[in-house]
Design a protein around this motif. Structure first.
Motif, PDB file in Angstrom:
ATOM      1  N   ALA A 353     -16.030   0.823   0.137  1.00 57.56           N
ATOM      2  CA  ALA A 353     -15.951   1.340   1.506  1.00 57.56           C
ATOM      3  C   ALA A 353     -14.706   0.814   2.216  1.00 57.56           C
ATOM      4  O   ALA A 353     -14.039   1.549   2.961  1.00 57.56           O
ATOM      5  N   GLY A 354     -14.386  -0.477   1.975  1.00 60.83           N
ATOM      6  CA  GLY A 354     -13.184  -1.049   2.575  1.00 60.83           C
ATOM      7  C   GLY A 354     -11.922  -0.347   2.118  1.00 60.83           C
ATOM      8  O   GLY A 354     -11.009  -0.093   2.908  1.00 60.83           O
ATOM      9  N   LEU A 355     -11.881  -0.040   0.808  1.00 56.19           N
ATOM     10  CA  LEU A 355     -10.720   0.680   0.278  1.00 56.19           C
ATOM     11  C   LEU A 355     -10.576   2.053   0.925  1.00 56.19           C
ATOM     12  O   LEU A 355      -9.470   2.497   1.226  1.00 56.19           O
ATOM     13  N   VAL A 356     -11.699   2.717   1.131  1.00 57.19           N
ATOM     14  CA  VAL A 356     -11.660   4.047   1.749  1.00 57.19           C
ATOM     15  C   VAL A 356     -11.159   3.943   3.191  1.00 57.19           C
ATOM     16  O   VAL A 356     -10.286   4.707   3.616  1.00 57.19           O
ATOM     17  N   PHE A 357     -11.722   2.994   3.949  1.00 60.62           N
ATOM     18  CA  PHE A 357     -11.283   2.824   5.339  1.00 60.62           C
ATOM     19  C   PHE A 357      -9.804   2.473   5.413  1.00 60.62           C
ATOM     20  O   PHE A 357      -9.066   2.983   6.262  1.00 60.62           O
ATOM     21  N   PHE A 358      -9.340   1.578   4.509  1.00 58.35           N
ATOM     22  CA  PHE A 358      -7.932   1.197   4.541  1.00 58.35           C
ATOM     23  C   PHE A 358      -7.047   2.390   4.185  1.00 58.35           C
ATOM     24  O   PHE A 358      -5.991   2.595   4.784  1.00 58.35           O
ATOM     25  N   GLY A 359      -7.488   3.154   3.186  1.00 59.35           N
ATOM     26  CA  GLY A 359      -6.705   4.322   2.806  1.00 59.35           C
ATOM     27  C   GLY A 359      -6.623   5.356   3.907  1.00 59.35           C
ATOM     28  O   GLY A 359      -5.616   6.058   4.045  1.00 59.35           O
ATOM     29  N   LEU A 360      -7.686   5.452   4.721  1.00 60.89           N
ATOM     30  CA  LEU A 360      -7.708   6.452   5.791  1.00 60.89           C
ATOM     31  C   LEU A 360      -7.024   5.974   7.065  1.00 60.89           C
ATOM     32  O   LEU A 360      -6.426   6.778   7.792  1.00 60.89           O
ATOM     33  N   PHE A 361      -7.094   4.664   7.334  1.00 58.99           N
ATOM     34  CA  PHE A 361      -6.611   4.184   8.629  1.00 58.99           C
ATOM     35  C   PHE A 361      -5.655   2.986   8.531  1.00 58.99           C
ATOM     36  O   PHE A 361      -5.077   2.583   9.543  1.00 58.99           O
ATOM     37  N   GLY A 362      -5.493   2.413   7.356  1.00 60.43           N
ATOM     38  CA  GLY A 362      -4.683   1.201   7.231  1.00 60.43           C
ATOM     39  C   GLY A 362      -3.220   1.477   6.937  1.00 60.43           C
ATOM     40  O   GLY A 362      -2.827   2.579   6.529  1.00 60.43           O
ATOM     41  N   LYS A 363      -2.375   0.479   7.176  1.00 62.12           N
ATOM     42  CA  LYS A 363      -0.945   0.560   6.912  1.00 62.12           C
ATOM     43  C   LYS A 363      -0.496  -0.673   6.120  1.00 62.12           C
ATOM     44  O   LYS A 363      -1.069  -1.749   6.240  1.00 62.12           O
ATOM     45  N   VAL A 364       0.545  -0.480   5.334  1.00 66.87           N
ATOM     46  CA  VAL A 364       1.177  -1.590   4.626  1.00 66.87           C
ATOM     47  C   VAL A 364       2.564  -1.778   5.232  1.00 66.87           C
ATOM     48  O   VAL A 364       3.318  -0.811   5.385  1.00 66.87           O
ATOM     49  N   ARG A 365       2.894  -3.008   5.580  1.00 62.48           N
ATOM     50  CA  ARG A 365       4.192  -3.294   6.203  1.00 62.48           C
ATOM     51  C   ARG A 365       4.918  -4.350   5.374  1.00 62.48           C
ATOM     52  O   ARG A 365       4.417  -5.463   5.208  1.00 62.48           O
ATOM     53  N   LEU A 366       6.074  -3.987   4.874  1.00 64.99           N
ATOM     54  CA  LEU A 366       6.932  -4.939   4.161  1.00 64.99           C
ATOM     55  C   LEU A 366       8.134  -5.233   5.051  1.00 64.99           C
ATOM     56  O   LEU A 366       8.795  -4.314   5.521  1.00 64.99           O
ATOM     57  N   LYS A 367       8.398  -6.514   5.274  1.00 66.36           N
ATOM     58  CA  LYS A 367       9.505  -6.896   6.146  1.00 66.36           C
ATOM     59  C   LYS A 367      10.429  -7.853   5.412  1.00 66.36           C
ATOM     60  O   LYS A 367       9.990  -8.853   4.841  1.00 66.36           O
TER      61      LYS A 367
END
Length: 466
Positions: A353-367
């Motif tokens: 469920a966490g993977l689904v939520f992250f895929g739908l609403f999460g972002k990855v930021r590389l700085k």
């Protein structure tokens, strides 16, 4: 009647005038050659440093033999109405300066700038190869002549030249806008000439004096003022680094980088960001941020996989919910045993469920800054740093794992998903795995990061029998 200096050099015209100094175009009455004569006269407006610089220029020019540096011809003392003086005679080059080109309103193209830069770097390689190195310290458009017919550059006016090895000199020389930060403190090294070269090239490309170009953290913000390829802009930025530890440190290194900049530019133009990609590439002079948006905005395989995983996670968690509920109705201690038995299944279900939520609403930021590299995962305003930050200098490899196939222990065909990995020592920063990015996006980012970090790209692709 024309003035004759030293009984031999007839003045044709005066080219420049400063306190205590005159520069003339003259005719050598013995050879009929036209020459350049620089005269220094002693007087109240002359500083002792001027004498030292003039003597140093004379000594250095006598030891220089390069076709793009006007040759030393003569030097002598002269008697003037105001007192004694010195004269220095060099070959005359019948070509206008780059300053005259700028006054005429000419803007140089990238091809023309590269031709000029290579010739000037060749001169600097020659000068800096001396022991101790000969540092010009005043490279600017007015001190560079350009013969349009021969397409040849000449470096002139060695009045600020330095040949000492010591870290600093008492006299600060140079021209504001073209001088690197260390030169303001009286320190000059071979890389100081590279900074001045970069500033000169920007002036020619933009038509703006570097002194008038905005700065951020002492870095010239010129990229929006010029029409140059990303590769060439990047090369210029390396020349113009305010810190000596980050600036290209030799003319040889600068020439090598320049000869390779066309590969940088060609790859950049051939491999542009895929048309429908929503990935953000936010680049400043000394900082880069890559933001990978939720998979739901990306479409394609990532979104399809999330839909399937979401449906499976819903079915899985529903089953575990009812199964656990009925289990708890059993008598003690059977209900406790069943409850404990269900915990790993709850962990798996919540993870999906966490993977689904992250895929739908999460972002990855590389700085990536001038000092560090960091990566965060963001969901509903919360940020989590999965991999600790590392120093930028520890980045050793960029690995692009393309989609390929292998066989498992049973001999069945297995798909290995594409991925992009940045290695910083033993730490790895992953981009693109888990369906967040498409294959073209991963390929684009891999090449772009390789170019930005100047680290060769390792492509890992292997296909074993289907």
């Amino acid at each position: 009647m024309a003035e004759v200096i030293g009984g031999r050099y007839e003045v044709i015209t005066e080219l420049g005038r400063k306190p205590g100094k005159r520069t003339y175009r003259v005719k050598d009455l013995q050879t009929s050659d036209e020459c350049i004569l620089k005269r220094l006269s002693f007087g109240e407006d002359m500083a002792w440093e001027d004498v030292q610089l003039f003597e140093r220029e004379t000594q250095v020019l006598q030891a220089l033999y390069h076709p793009a540096i006007p040759k030393y011809r003569d030097g002598f003392e002269i008697s003037l109405s105001s007192g004694q003086g010195f004269a220095l005679v060099q070959d005359y080059i019948p070509a206008p300066s780059l300053a005259q080109s700028l006054t005429a309103g000419r803007l140089w193209t990238e091809s023309q700038l590269k031709t000029l830069a290579k010739q000037l770097l060749d001169i600097l390689i020659y000068l800096h190869s001396h022991s101790p190195p000969v540092i010009h310290r005043d490279i600017k458009p007015s001190n560079i002549l350009w013969d349009e017919l021969r397409q040849q550059a000449y470096l002139v006016d060695f009045g600020a030249v330095q040949t000492v090895i010591s870290g600093a000199t008492r006299t600060v020389v140079g021209t504001y806008g073209y001088m690197p930060p260390e030169q303001f403190g009286g320190r000059s090294v071979p890389a100081s000439d590279l900074y001045a070269l970069g500033a000169t090239l920007i002036h020619l490309a933009s038509g703006q004096n570097p002194a008038d170009i905005p700065q951020e953290n002492q870095r010239l913000q010129f990229s929006n003022l010029v029409n140059l390829s990303p590769g060439f802009v990047h090369w210029l930025q390396q020349l113009l680094e305010p810190g000596l530890d980050k600036r290209l440190n030799s003319a040889q290194a600068a020439l090598r980088k320049l000869n390779n900049s066309h590969d940088w530019a060609r790859t950049q133009s051939q491999l542009s960001q895929p048309e429908h990609s929503k990935v953000l590439w936010l680049q400043k002079t000394d900082e880069l941020e890559i933001i990978i948006p939720p998979a739901r905005t990306q479409g394609g395989v990532g979104l399809g996989g999330l839909i399937f995983l979401g449906a499976f996670a819903l079915a899985w968690n529903s089953f575990i919910f009812f199964w656990t509920g009925f289990s708890l109705l059993a008598p003690f201690p059977i209900n406790l045993a069943f409850g404990l038995f269900s915990i790993p299944f709850w962990v798996a279900g919540i993870g999906m469920a966490g993977l689904v939520f992250f895929g739908l609403f999460g972002k990855v930021r590389l700085k990536i800054t001038s000092e560090t590299i960091s990566q965060t995962f963001e969901l509903f305003g919360f940020r989590k740093q999965v991999t600790p930050s590392s120093s930028r200098s520890s980045i050793t490899q960029i690995e692009h794992q393309v989609r390929h196939y292998t066989k498992d222990s049973d001999g069945d065909r297995v798909t290995v998903q594409p991925d992009l990995i940045i290695w910083a020592g033993t730490r790895q920063y992953n981009l693109g795995g888990k369906g967040l990015l498409s294959d073209p996006e991963i390929e684009w980012l891999a090449n772009a990061l390789s170019q930005y970090l100047e680290i060769p790209l390792k492509v890992k692709a292997k296909s074993e029998g289907a």
